[in-house]
Design a protein around this motif. Structure first.
Motif, PDB file in Angstrom:
ATOM      1  N   VAL A   1       0.999  -1.315  -0.040  1.00 11.91           N
ATOM      2  CA  VAL A   1      -0.187   0.153   0.252  1.00 11.91           C
ATOM      3  C   VAL A   1       0.892   1.275  -0.014  1.00 11.91           C
ATOM      4  O   VAL A   1       1.830   1.306   0.733  1.00 11.91           O
ATOM      5  N   ASP A   2       0.824   2.371  -0.912  1.00  8.62           N
ATOM      6  CA  ASP A   2       1.507   3.357  -1.035  1.00  8.62           C
ATOM      7  C   ASP A   2       0.676   4.579  -0.309  1.00  8.62           C
ATOM      8  O   ASP A   2      -0.573   4.645  -0.907  1.00  8.62           O
ATOM      9  N   LEU A   3       1.251   5.151   0.853  1.00 11.33           N
ATOM     10  CA  LEU A   3       0.612   6.338   1.365  1.00 11.33           C
ATOM     11  C   LEU A   3       1.605   7.311   1.277  1.00 11.33           C
ATOM     12  O   LEU A   3       2.554   7.665   1.960  1.00 11.33           O
ATOM     13  N   ARG A   4       1.277   8.483   0.309  1.00 13.63           N
ATOM     14  CA  ARG A   4       2.026   9.669   0.277  1.00 13.63           C
ATOM     15  C   ARG A   4       3.672   9.297   0.256  1.00 13.63           C
ATOM     16  O   ARG A   4       4.268   9.994   1.151  1.00 13.63           O
ATOM     17  N   GLY A   5       3.820   8.509  -0.531  1.00 16.16           N
ATOM     18  CA  GLY A   5       5.614   8.344  -0.757  1.00 16.16           C
ATOM     19  C   GLY A   5       6.095   7.299   0.192  1.00 16.16           C
ATOM     20  O   GLY A   5       7.268   6.790   0.257  1.00 16.16           O
ATOM     21  N   ARG A   6       4.948   6.648   1.256  1.00 17.86           N
ATOM     22  CA  ARG A   6       5.578   5.641   2.088  1.00 17.86           C
ATOM     23  C   ARG A   6       4.996   4.354   1.637  1.00 17.86           C
ATOM     24  O   ARG A   6       3.875   4.238   1.155  1.00 17.86           O
ATOM     25  N   ARG A   7       5.639   3.284   1.687  1.00 14.91           N
ATOM     26  CA  ARG A   7       5.084   2.005   1.211  1.00 14.91           C
ATOM     27  C   ARG A   7       5.262   0.766   2.127  1.00 14.91           C
ATOM     28  O   ARG A   7       6.223   0.848   2.883  1.00 14.91           O
ATOM     29  N   ILE A   8       4.254   0.397   2.335  1.00 13.26           N
ATOM     30  CA  ILE A   8       4.085  -0.717   3.363  1.00 13.26           C
ATOM     31  C   ILE A   8       3.506  -2.007   2.619  1.00 13.26           C
ATOM     32  O   ILE A   8       2.661  -2.166   2.028  1.00 13.26           O
ATOM     33  N   THR A   9       4.588  -3.053   2.951  1.00  8.39           N
ATOM     34  CA  THR A   9       4.530  -4.355   2.309  1.00  8.39           C
ATOM     35  C   THR A   9       3.989  -5.378   3.119  1.00  8.39           C
ATOM     36  O   THR A   9       4.866  -5.361   4.037  1.00  8.39           O
ATOM     37  N   ALA A  10       3.344  -6.207   2.744  1.00  6.36           N
ATOM     38  CA  ALA A  10       3.014  -7.567   3.795  1.00  6.36           C
ATOM     39  C   ALA A  10       4.098  -8.584   3.254  1.00  6.36           C
ATOM     40  O   ALA A  10       4.103  -9.226   2.153  1.00  6.36           O
ATOM     41  N   LEU A  11       4.948  -9.097   4.236  1.00  9.21           N
ATOM     42  CA  LEU A  11       5.630 -10.097   3.903  1.00  9.21           C
ATOM     43  C   LEU A  11       5.331 -11.566   4.731  1.00  9.21           C
ATOM     44  O   LEU A  11       4.664 -11.695   5.580  1.00  9.21           O
ATOM     45  N   PRO A  12       5.757 -12.828   4.312  1.00  4.77           N
ATOM     46  CA  PRO A  12       5.500 -13.728   4.968  1.00  4.77           C
ATOM     47  C   PRO A  12       6.006 -13.915   6.276  1.00  4.77           C
ATOM     48  O   PRO A  12       7.101 -13.581   6.630  1.00  4.77           O
ATOM     49  N   ALA A  13       5.097 -14.863   6.874  1.00  2.00           N
ATOM     50  CA  ALA A  13       5.538 -15.090   8.432  1.00  2.00           C
ATOM     51  C   ALA A  13       4.738 -16.497   8.649  1.00  2.00           C
ATOM     52  O   ALA A  13       3.829 -16.961   7.916  1.00  2.00           O
ATOM     53  N   ARG A  14       4.952 -17.135   9.812  1.00  2.00           N
ATOM     54  CA  ARG A  14       4.645 -18.563  10.234  1.00  2.00           C
ATOM     55  C   ARG A  14       4.147 -18.315  11.492  1.00  2.00           C
ATOM     56  O   ARG A  14       5.102 -18.235  12.513  1.00  2.00           O
ATOM     57  N   HIS A  15       2.792 -18.414  11.751  1.00  2.00           N
ATOM     58  CA  HIS A  15       2.301 -18.455  13.043  1.00  2.00           C
ATOM     59  C   HIS A  15       1.203 -19.328  13.298  1.00  2.00           C
ATOM     60  O   HIS A  15       0.786 -19.999  12.080  1.00  2.00           O
TER      61      HIS A  15
END
Ligand code: ZN
Ligand code: ZN
Length: 255
Positions: free
Chosen positions: A125-139
């Motif tokens: 998701v891009d929010l005014r030049g800031r990018r947040i990416t979902a990465l893999p995890a195991r739970h």
């Protein structure tokens, strides 16, 4: 970007043991644990986005109360970004009109106080030049880690995870990784509990760190209250040369 630690404890017990939540700049929360409750109402009302690693209570405890408190103060919906599985769990078990009202349908479905935004692993998701990416995890439940990218540097937050080779690959792919927030919930004597609950203990975290070919500052989080000094001692004994610290409530990380 500026990340402020509202809580990073694996449990409660006093004002310095709030559960996981980070305020990013003044409009984003990453996880929504009990630390959110310390923010004044006007600060809460400016939050436009909540990114959730998973549906466990220590990461979502403040979300139902947050939306109830700020809903009428805001002119647009609070966006809750999470995987479809996490959204389904929250809808079925929290926002189900029994535990709490469904604020994604209040005051009406067209202009609700809160809107769920599905996000798959690998999506950003891009929010005014800031990018947040979902990465893999195991739970034990569907879970993700997050990479926060300011454009000039990255921060990766593991969320709750067991040893996860795909996450290590994703961390190693960051070109300018400044900070890694890595959970280590249990001491090594609770190795079996860590395996069963799909958390890390120091021996496993040391394996993760040994496989990194990037050199961020490493911040350890989600330590169970009561076991925190032992966890840090075990980590430091295993990797004495690495810059490694315990993440503290109130910390501000810039990147
Ligand atoms: Zn969890
Ligand atoms: Zn947790």
């Amino acid at each position: 970007m500026k990340l402020r630690v509202l809580g990073c404890s694996g449990g409660i017990g006093g004002s310095q043991s709030r559960t996981t939540s980070f305020l990013v700049d003044d409009d984003i929360l990453v996880d929504c644990g009990t630390g959110v409750g310390d923010l004044p109402l006007e600060v809460l009302s400016r939050i436009d986005h909540v990114f959730l690693t998973h549906a466990h209570l220590d990461h979502i405890a403040a979300l139902p109360l947050l939306i109830d408190s700020v809903g009428e103060l805001r002119s647009k919906p609070l966006l809750v970004h999470a995987t479809p599985e996490t959204i389904r769990i929250l809808h079925s078990h929290i926002f189900n009109w029994l535990v709490w009202p469904d604020f994604s349908a209040i005051p009406d479905q067209h202009q609700p106080f809160m809107r769920f935004q599905p996000m798959m692993v690998g999506e950003h998701v891009d929010l005014r030049g800031r990018r947040i990416t979902a990465l893999p995890a195991r739970h034990t439940v569907p879970a993700v880690a997050f990479c926060l990218d300011s454009g000039s540097g990255q921060l990766v937050f593991s969320g709750d995870t067991a040893y996860c080779p795909e996450l290590i690959d994703a961390i190693n792919a960051q070109p300018q990784l400044r900070h890694l927030i890595l959970e280590t919930a249990f001491a090594d004597e609770q190795h079996g509990l860590a395996l069963a609950s799909r958390h890390l203990c120091p021996s496993m975290s040391l394996t993760v760190l040994a496989e990194l070919n990037v050199a961020p500052v490493v911040h350890i989080s989600h330590l169970k209250p009561g076991g925190s000094s032992r966890i840090m001692e075990e980590l430091r004994a295993g990797l004495p040369v690495l810059a490694l610290r315990r993440l503290e409530q109130g910390d501000v990380l810039e990147f």
